[in-house]
Design a protein around this motif. Structure first.
Motif, PDB file in Angstrom:
ATOM      1  N   UNK A 310      -6.559 -18.693  22.977  1.00 37.62           N
ATOM      2  CA  UNK A 310      -5.284 -18.278  23.536  1.00 37.62           C
ATOM      3  C   UNK A 310      -4.640 -17.148  22.761  1.00 37.62           C
ATOM      4  N   UNK A 311      -3.590 -16.603  23.332  1.00 33.15           N
ATOM      5  CA  UNK A 311      -2.807 -15.576  22.648  1.00 33.15           C
ATOM      6  C   UNK A 311      -1.662 -16.179  21.851  1.00 33.15           C
ATOM      7  N   UNK A 312      -1.498 -17.486  21.928  1.00 31.70           N
ATOM      8  CA  UNK A 312      -0.481 -18.165  21.117  1.00 31.70           C
ATOM      9  C   UNK A 312      -1.060 -18.378  19.716  1.00 31.70           C
ATOM     10  N   UNK A 313      -0.346 -17.910  18.711  1.00 26.36           N
ATOM     11  CA  UNK A 313      -0.863 -17.926  17.350  1.00 26.36           C
ATOM     12  C   UNK A 313       0.187 -18.428  16.370  1.00 26.36           C
ATOM     13  N   UNK A 314      -0.305 -18.948  15.229  1.00 26.34           N
ATOM     14  CA  UNK A 314       0.619 -19.318  14.168  1.00 26.34           C
ATOM     15  C   UNK A 314       0.877 -18.090  13.296  1.00 26.34           C
ATOM     16  N   UNK A 315       1.637 -18.265  12.224  1.00 26.10           N
ATOM     17  CA  UNK A 315       2.066 -17.109  11.438  1.00 26.10           C
ATOM     18  C   UNK A 315       0.927 -16.429  10.703  1.00 26.10           C
ATOM     19  N   UNK A 316      -0.230 -17.073  10.607  1.00 27.79           N
ATOM     20  CA  UNK A 316      -1.390 -16.458   9.965  1.00 27.79           C
ATOM     21  C   UNK A 316      -2.295 -15.756  10.968  1.00 27.79           C
ATOM     22  N   UNK A 317      -1.957 -15.848  12.260  1.00 27.85           N
ATOM     23  CA  UNK A 317      -2.795 -15.242  13.267  1.00 27.85           C
ATOM     24  C   UNK A 317      -3.840 -16.173  13.836  1.00 27.85           C
ATOM     25  N   UNK A 318      -3.837 -17.443  13.421  1.00 26.21           N
ATOM     26  CA  UNK A 318      -4.775 -18.420  13.955  1.00 26.21           C
ATOM     27  C   UNK A 318      -4.340 -18.834  15.357  1.00 26.21           C
ATOM     28  N   UNK A 319      -5.237 -18.680  16.328  1.00 20.34           N
ATOM     29  CA  UNK A 319      -4.908 -18.937  17.727  1.00 20.34           C
ATOM     30  C   UNK A 319      -5.315 -20.344  18.147  1.00 20.34           C
ATOM     31  N   UNK A 320      -4.642 -20.830  19.178  1.00 19.65           N
ATOM     32  CA  UNK A 320      -5.071 -22.088  19.788  1.00 19.65           C
ATOM     33  C   UNK A 320      -6.409 -21.852  20.466  1.00 19.65           C
ATOM     34  N   UNK A 321      -7.318 -22.839  20.357  1.00 15.25           N
ATOM     35  CA  UNK A 321      -8.629 -22.681  20.959  1.00 15.25           C
ATOM     36  C   UNK A 321      -9.208 -23.994  21.424  1.00 15.25           C
ATOM     37  N   UNK A 370      -2.408 -18.702  28.216  1.00 18.08           N
ATOM     38  CA  UNK A 370      -2.292 -17.359  27.649  1.00 18.08           C
ATOM     39  C   UNK A 370      -3.660 -16.884  27.153  1.00 18.08           C
ATOM     40  N   UNK A 371      -4.653 -16.986  28.022  1.00 16.12           N
ATOM     41  CA  UNK A 371      -6.042 -16.777  27.641  1.00 16.12           C
ATOM     42  C   UNK A 371      -6.290 -15.331  27.202  1.00 16.12           C
ATOM     43  N   UNK A 372      -6.880 -15.186  26.018  1.00 20.32           N
ATOM     44  CA  UNK A 372      -7.162 -13.852  25.493  1.00 20.32           C
ATOM     45  C   UNK A 372      -8.632 -13.560  25.314  1.00 20.32           C
ATOM     46  N   UNK A 373      -9.435 -14.599  25.068  1.00 20.77           N
ATOM     47  CA  UNK A 373     -10.861 -14.367  24.806  1.00 20.77           C
ATOM     48  C   UNK A 373     -11.695 -15.529  25.305  1.00 20.77           C
ATOM     49  N   UNK A 374     -12.859 -15.195  25.861  1.00 25.99           N
ATOM     50  CA  UNK A 374     -13.855 -16.167  26.302  1.00 25.99           C
ATOM     51  C   UNK A 374     -15.148 -15.838  25.569  1.00 25.99           C
ATOM     52  N   UNK A 375     -15.792 -16.838  24.980  1.00 22.82           N
ATOM     53  CA  UNK A 375     -17.038 -16.613  24.253  1.00 22.82           C
ATOM     54  C   UNK A 375     -18.082 -17.627  24.694  1.00 22.82           C
ATOM     55  N   UNK A 376     -19.231 -17.131  25.132  1.00 19.99           N
ATOM     56  CA  UNK A 376     -20.368 -17.998  25.433  1.00 19.99           C
ATOM     57  C   UNK A 376     -21.129 -18.212  24.134  1.00 19.99           C
ATOM     58  N   UNK A 377     -21.413 -19.478  23.795  1.00 22.75           N
ATOM     59  CA  UNK A 377     -21.931 -19.764  22.457  1.00 22.75           C
ATOM     60  C   UNK A 377     -22.864 -20.963  22.461  1.00 22.75           C
ATOM     61  N   UNK A 378     -23.609 -21.078  21.372  1.00 22.17           N
ATOM     62  CA  UNK A 378     -24.415 -22.285  21.136  1.00 22.17           C
ATOM     63  C   UNK A 378     -23.560 -23.402  20.573  1.00 22.17           C
ATOM     64  N   UNK A 379     -22.347 -23.060  20.107  1.00 22.65           N
ATOM     65  CA  UNK A 379     -21.496 -24.011  19.406  1.00 22.65           C
ATOM     66  C   UNK A 379     -20.200 -24.249  20.158  1.00 22.65           C
ATOM     67  N   UNK A 380     -19.612 -25.425  19.911  1.00 24.41           N
ATOM     68  CA  UNK A 380     -18.247 -25.698  20.366  1.00 24.41           C
ATOM     69  C   UNK A 380     -17.268 -24.766  19.664  1.00 24.41           C
ATOM     70  N   UNK A 381     -16.066 -24.700  20.189  1.00 25.42           N
ATOM     71  CA  UNK A 381     -14.994 -24.004  19.488  1.00 25.42           C
ATOM     72  C   UNK A 381     -14.804 -24.624  18.110  1.00 25.42           C
ATOM     73  N   UNK A 382     -14.576 -23.789  17.126  1.00 23.54           N
ATOM     74  CA  UNK A 382     -14.312 -24.281  15.765  1.00 23.54           C
ATOM     75  C   UNK A 382     -12.843 -24.615  15.557  1.00 23.54           C
ATOM     76  N   UNK A 383     -12.043 -24.473  16.601  1.00 22.38           N
ATOM     77  CA  UNK A 383     -10.612 -24.737  16.527  1.00 22.38           C
ATOM     78  C   UNK A 383     -10.325 -26.151  16.045  1.00 22.38           C
ATOM     79  N   UNK A 384      -9.251 -26.277  15.299  1.00 21.33           N
ATOM     80  CA  UNK A 384      -8.810 -27.599  14.852  1.00 21.33           C
ATOM     81  C   UNK A 384      -8.657 -28.553  16.022  1.00 21.33           C
ATOM     82  N   UNK A 385      -8.142 -28.027  17.154  1.00 26.23           N
ATOM     83  CA  UNK A 385      -7.853 -28.898  18.298  1.00 26.23           C
ATOM     84  C   UNK A 385      -9.126 -29.340  19.019  1.00 26.23           C
ATOM     85  N   UNK A 386     -10.228 -28.710  18.718  1.00 31.95           N
ATOM     86  CA  UNK A 386     -11.507 -29.141  19.274  1.00 31.95           C
ATOM     87  C   UNK A 386     -12.256 -30.038  18.295  1.00 31.95           C
TER      88      UNK A 386
END
Length: 550
Positions: A310-321, A370-386
């Motif tokens: 997402x385009x929603x980010x914390x103060x360090x620039x880390x986005x929701x994913x 607020x979708x900003x990026x889509x990535x096709x990957x071998x791995x799940x999102x590394x986001x904390x929420x995942x």
């Protein structure tokens, strides 16, 4: 019991602090005292901070006593301690704290590390829900010094801005669970008023401040495919790809958490039964966009997940994913949308303007706004929420034993139903003779709800409610395609008031087309995060004999 160990690096700590630490580490009376209040040290430590970037604090009442004997430390020195190897230090209101040991053992340590080497104040501005007395009362066990007067003055001279100041206005009928970030649900009775939930009443679940996005300059980046990076504007999404509309229900993983809380305390927002809603979503199919970006038969050999940022980010620039399995993303029947409309209008700011992903049948947390990026990957999102959130565990797992890697991320949700009217504690006049009960029912994964059973006597006898799958007066009950029942069903039943009954325990339970049924109680499905809360919904009402006659 988990022992509190303290490594104060090269600084000496006042004897009073050391003795306090020893007492808290070894005293059985302290442990018993904390258990009497429903938690242990490890539960408190792990429960307070999961995913917030906030650090623990303890014994603030001893700050004055310790201040004179603690060393003065510069901000430059604090900034050197940003890793487990070098130590993790933070500052708060002029104090310096070494939280290395805590970060090393905490499952949300990756988020806590965002504050490493700096001040806690900006993080408590972002995660205001955690800036509470019970957190502040735990800081001085980690205190190792005082910030220099010069650096403290610099911190105070920097005016802190509220990252939530530009959040949109919300309808006053919504019932907030937290203000920063904003989370709220409507009164339950609103849900059964309309098959399509109006956008203003649709539950709000934000994890970070609502970003301000200019639709003219908006760009969506699609990565990880042989064709290279595909960059699309909002206009591209609207003109290059066919527009599809899907009616789909979104439900928060924590819906009905408040009922699970009654069994035993859990960690999470205290949602009622209205963290769910049904809307029409319009946009481009994710499948079409991935095909345009280079998805093909060769990709199926290695691709396993599609990640969203997402385009929603914390103060360090880390986005929701978050991420979903590749099979769901590219299936012709998966109906995954890159939605730019909700209920026939542009997405509201709280619901992801200008573009969000809508993944029908999947938990709300994967429907990234607020979708900003889509990535096709071998791995799940590394986001904390995942990785460290939105996972279910055994009732026997607590904060002392939880291993986040042992459980898969929640995707499809279980069958669910709830009573929206009458409300708990309602008094019904017996002269009415009849009682109408209303509610909603839904199941994840595209499974259709085929029946809702309702009881007025606590589950001794049952009757079948009438299901509605539209707002039409005469609902033709046209079944959705198999595996694509994305929308809820509203249900209703009108029954005679039982003679002589003074109180009714009304219960509902839903059945889907795989014959999955709701469990009767919460204890067997209790989990430390309070997710997947779908036991029978129970409402008690009273019957009054006073019909108003004198």
């Amino acid at each position: 019991m988990w022992k509190l160990h303290f490594n104060f690096l090269r600084y000496q700590v006042a004897p009073v602090v050391a003795s306090c630490a020893v007492r808290l580490s070894s005293s059985s009376s302290n442990e018993q005292r904390f258990h009497q209040h429903g938690f242990s040290w490890t539960r408190a430590l792990a429960g307070i901070l999961a995913g917030t970037g906030v650090v623990l604090a303890c014994g603030l009442h001893q700050t004055v006593q310790m201040r004179s004997s603690l060393p003065v430390i510069s901000q430059a020195e604090v900034a050197k301690h940003r890793s487990l190897k070098d130590g993790v230090w933070v500052t708060y209101k002029g104090g310096v704290y070494n939280i290395t040991e805590f970060v090393a053992m905490h499952p949300g340590g990756d988020k806590i590390m965002l504050a490493a080497g700096g001040s806690l104040e900006p993080f408590w501005t972002l995660y205001a829900v955690h800036n509470q007395d019970h957190v502040l009362e735990m800081l001085s066990l980690y205190k190792i010094g005082e910030l220099s007067a010069e650096d403290l003055k610099k911190q105070r001279d920097v005016k802190s801005s509220d990252p939530y100041s530009s959040d949109p206005e919300r309808h006053p009928v919504l019932r907030p669970n937290s203000l920063k970030p904003f989370t709220a649900e409507p009164p339950p009775e609103i849900l059964s008023d309309s098959y399509i939930t109006p956008s203003v009443f649709f539950f709000k679940r934000n994890h970070l401040p609502v970003p301000q996005v200019d639709p003219a300059s908006y760009r969506l980046h699609v990565e990880g495919l042989p064709g290279g990076v595909l960059t699309l504007s909002l206009e591209d999404l609207k003109t290059r790809f066919p527009k599809h509309t899907v009616t789909a229900t979104l439900q928060c993983a924590g819906n009905r958490r408040s009922e699970m809380n009654k069994v035993r305390q859990v960690k999470g927002l205290n949602w009622g039964i209205a963290a769910i809603g049904n809307a029409t979503w319009s946009g481009a199919k994710l499948r079409d966009v991935l095909l345009a970006a280079g998805y093909g038969p060769d990709v199926t050999q290695w691709a396993r997940h599609v990640q969203f940022e997402g385009l929603d980010k914390d103060i360090t620039g880390t986005a929701y994913g978050a991420s979903i399995p590749i099979g769901k993303a590219v299936s012709e029947d998966g109906d995954v949308l890159l939605a730019y409309e909700m209920n026939g209008e542009d997405l509201p700011a709280d619901h992801g303007f200008p573009v969000r992903v809508v993944v029908p049948g999947i938990v709300g947390a994967r429907n990234v706004k607020w979708l900003g990026k889509i990535t096709v990957s071998t791995e799940e999102s590394s986001s904390h929420w995942q990785q460290n959130d939105y996972k279910g565990f055994s009732p026997g797992t607590d904060w002392d034993t939880v291993d986040y890697k042992s459980a898969p991320a929640i995707q499809e949700l279980p069958v669910q139903s709830a009573i929206t009217t009458p409300a708990e504690g309602t008094v019904i006049d017996r002269s009415a003779e009849m009682l109408t009960v209303k509610g909603y029912a839904w199941s994840g994964g595209g499974r259709e709800v085929i029946r809702v059973d309702v009881s007025l006597d606590g589950g001794k006898t049952w009757q079948v409610a009438q299901l509605k799958s539209s707002d039409k007066e005469e609902d033709p009950q046209t079944p959705p395609p198999l595996g694509r029942a994305w929308a809820w069903k509203l249900w209703e039943i009108t029954v005679p008031l039982p003679p002589e009954a003074q109180e009714l325990e009304i219960i509902c339970k839903a059945v889907d087309n795989s014959y999955n049924m709701q469990p009767d109680t919460f204890a067997p499905i209790w989990n430390l995060r309070g997710v997947l809360s779908n036991a029978w919904h129970r409402v008690k009402v009273k019957i009054s004999e006073d019909n108003g006659e004198e």
